[in-house]
Design an enzyme around this catalytic site. Structure first.
Site, PDB file in Angstrom:
ATOM      1  N   LYS A 139       8.887   2.745  -0.100  1.00  0.00           N
ATOM      2  CA  LYS A 139       8.330   2.168  -1.321  1.00  0.00           C
ATOM      3  C   LYS A 139       7.996   3.305  -2.273  1.00  0.00           C
ATOM      4  O   LYS A 139       7.870   4.464  -1.865  1.00  0.00           O
ATOM      5  CB  LYS A 139       7.050   1.385  -0.993  1.00  0.00           C
ATOM      6  CG  LYS A 139       6.742   0.250  -1.951  1.00  0.00           C
ATOM      7  CD  LYS A 139       7.603  -0.981  -1.702  1.00  0.00           C
ATOM      8  CE  LYS A 139       7.150  -2.170  -2.540  1.00  0.00           C
ATOM      9  NZ  LYS A 139       7.879  -3.391  -2.215  1.00  0.00           N
ATOM     10  N   GLY A 144       0.956 -22.739  -6.246  1.00  0.00           N
ATOM     11  CA  GLY A 144       1.644 -21.803  -7.129  1.00  0.00           C
ATOM     12  C   GLY A 144       3.076 -22.253  -7.344  1.00  0.00           C
ATOM     13  O   GLY A 144       3.820 -22.439  -6.374  1.00  0.00           O
ATOM     14  N   VAL A 145       3.460 -22.468  -8.603  1.00  0.00           N
ATOM     15  CA  VAL A 145       4.807 -22.988  -8.886  1.00  0.00           C
ATOM     16  C   VAL A 145       5.512 -22.063  -9.877  1.00  0.00           C
ATOM     17  O   VAL A 145       5.997 -22.492 -10.913  1.00  0.00           O
ATOM     18  CB  VAL A 145       4.762 -24.434  -9.435  1.00  0.00           C
ATOM     19  CG1 VAL A 145       6.099 -25.131  -9.159  1.00  0.00           C
ATOM     20  CG2 VAL A 145       3.647 -25.242  -8.813  1.00  0.00           C
ATOM     21  N   GLY A 146       5.542 -20.768  -9.535  1.00  0.00           N
ATOM     22  CA  GLY A 146       6.272 -19.803 -10.344  1.00  0.00           C
ATOM     23  C   GLY A 146       7.765 -19.893 -10.093  1.00  0.00           C
ATOM     24  O   GLY A 146       8.263 -20.912  -9.588  1.00  0.00           O
ATOM     25  N   VAL A 172       9.911 -18.492  -7.921  1.00  0.00           N
ATOM     26  CA  VAL A 172      10.370 -18.720  -6.554  1.00  0.00           C
ATOM     27  C   VAL A 172      10.009 -20.130  -6.101  1.00  0.00           C
ATOM     28  O   VAL A 172      10.850 -20.874  -5.584  1.00  0.00           O
ATOM     29  CB  VAL A 172       9.763 -17.675  -5.591  1.00  0.00           C
ATOM     30  CG1 VAL A 172      10.079 -18.043  -4.142  1.00  0.00           C
ATOM     31  CG2 VAL A 172      10.298 -16.279  -5.906  1.00  0.00           C
ATOM     32  N   ALA A 173       8.748 -20.512  -6.297  1.00  0.00           N
ATOM     33  CA  ALA A 173       8.290 -21.819  -5.812  1.00  0.00           C
ATOM     34  C   ALA A 173       8.975 -22.973  -6.535  1.00  0.00           C
ATOM     35  O   ALA A 173       9.202 -24.030  -5.941  1.00  0.00           O
ATOM     36  CB  ALA A 173       6.783 -21.936  -5.951  1.00  0.00           C
ATOM     37  N   TYR A 174       9.298 -22.783  -7.813  1.00  0.00           N
ATOM     38  CA  TYR A 174      10.012 -23.841  -8.531  1.00  0.00           C
ATOM     39  C   TYR A 174      11.359 -24.110  -7.863  1.00  0.00           C
ATOM     40  O   TYR A 174      11.748 -25.269  -7.653  1.00  0.00           O
ATOM     41  CB  TYR A 174      10.217 -23.450  -9.992  1.00  0.00           C
ATOM     42  CG  TYR A 174      11.057 -24.448 -10.767  1.00  0.00           C
ATOM     43  CD1 TYR A 174      10.489 -25.603 -11.304  1.00  0.00           C
ATOM     44  CD2 TYR A 174      12.429 -24.264 -10.925  1.00  0.00           C
ATOM     45  CE1 TYR A 174      11.253 -26.536 -11.981  1.00  0.00           C
ATOM     46  CE2 TYR A 174      13.210 -25.183 -11.607  1.00  0.00           C
ATOM     47  CZ  TYR A 174      12.618 -26.318 -12.143  1.00  0.00           C
ATOM     48  OH  TYR A 174      13.389 -27.232 -12.808  1.00  0.00           O
TER      49      TYR A 174
END
Length: 363
Positions: A80, A180-182, A184-186
């Protein structure tokens, strides 16, 4: 902190400090383990309050990538990088090009990608100085936006967790609470909706909630209400440390499977949900679709091949629980053991090869 003692305790390989007076670059690259291959992990840009805070963060993140990449079955190690600075005002072409030259100087031991505070455009500037970067613009052979692929992996992992909990991976009719519906989640909600699952959603962004309600017929609840809703699967897809002393007593789901990183606030919370009989899909196993996708760029990106590899997250979740049952440990510990066993196996085979080669040469 005693840096060398810490590195020795957790078997880190290399910590590189980078500075460029002209651009103002102050960065740290951490390579944790390259047993399986070159270290791959994103570059985070963040206004750390102290240099020690940046060091602690990059050490923690690099080690996490070793486990994530190994657990995903990738032939890459963990690393990283962090850039100390405000991503809203401290970015410049000079800074990212200077950083790219430091990456190039490692000659492929570390390969970077996007992370918090960095973008595709930033990766493109790094790419001007080095080929050891993924997540660049599609014009350069990139895989593009990783969110849909990450979501697909979470969906596959959720099906595996459902099979363990309910005896079937069929999600039709299952109630899934998505926190959370950003981006990825959408996309995860889209897969769940297409299979016939019933969605309950929440997000601090009202626009995200409305989109899920309009597109998928989801039921909206408040951010505090989501933990206690009646559901089959609780899917944390926002902040970390969301499985904690306050939320665990509220949960009514039998399965926890979501895209968020570092879902357990402390290890003891993983022990607690294990004692309660909940099926917890370890976060770095289920959300590995993104890194699997960018890792495919190292071979010349092929989306069909990448998605086929992402599908194996289903099998990886099942394997975690096989180890958990074998060793009598919670799933979060079993995930670590799965990664550690793979690394150890490759290290042993490499050691045997070198020993045999030496014995041949000495005859």
């Amino acid at each position: 902190m005693n840096i060398f003692e810490y590195m020795q305790n957790y078997d880190y390989e290399q910590l590189v400090f980078c500075q460029d007076e002209n651009s103002g670059l102050k960065a740290i690259i951490c390579i944790h383990d390259t047993t399986l291959g070159p270290a791959l992990g994103g570059t985070r840009m963040w206004p750390y309050k102290t240099e020690e805070e940046a060091i602690v963060d990059v050490l923690r993140l690099a080690r996490g990538m070793t486990y994530k990449n190994a657990g995903a079955g990738l032939n890459i190690g963990g690393g990283k990088a962090v850039i100390i600075g405000d991503p809203r005002k401290d970015k410049s072409e000079e800074l990212f090009r200077a950083f790219g030259r430091y990456i190039q100087g490692l000659n492929g031991r570390y390969i970077t990608a996007e992370d918090v505070g960095t973008t595709v455009a930033d990766m493109d500037m790094i790419h001007l100085e080095t080929d050891y970067v993924t997540g660049v613009s599609p014009a350069f052979g990139s895989s593009g936006n990783p969110s849909p692929v990450t979501a697909y992996g979470v969906y596959r992992g959720m099906k595996a967790a459902a099979k363990l909990a309910y005896g079937s991976d069929d999600l039709s009719g299952r109630v899934v609470a998505v926190q959370g519906v950003g981006n990825v989640a959408y996309n995860l909600c889209r897969h769940l909706h297409e299979e016939g699952a019933h969605l309950i959603v929440t997000d601090i962004n009202e626009e995200n909630v409305n989109r899920a309600v309009n597109d998928f017929g989801a039921k909206a609840v408040s951010v505090d209400e989501i933990f206690g809703v009646e559901c089959d699967i609780f899917s944390p897809c926002a902040l970390g440390a969301i499985i904690n002393d306050d939320t665990i007593p509220l949960l009514k789901a039998k399965v926890i499977a979501g895209a968020a990183n570092n879902q357990l606030k402390e290890e003891r919370h993983g022990d607690k949900i294990h004692e309660m009989g909940l099926i917890y899909a370890p976060d770095y196993i289920i959300n590995a679709g993104g890194v699997i996708n960018v890792a495919d760029e190292l071979q010349g990106y092929n989306r069909e091949r990448a998605l086929k590899k992402v599908e194996t997250i289903y099998d990886n979740i099942l394997k975690v629980f096989e180890i958990a049952e074998r060793d009598g440990v919670p799933s979060y510990k079993a995930a670590d053991r799965m990664a550690e066993e793979r690394i150890a196996s490759v290290a042993r085979s490499r050691s045997t090869f070198l020993q045999n080669g030496k014995s041949v040469l000495n005859r």
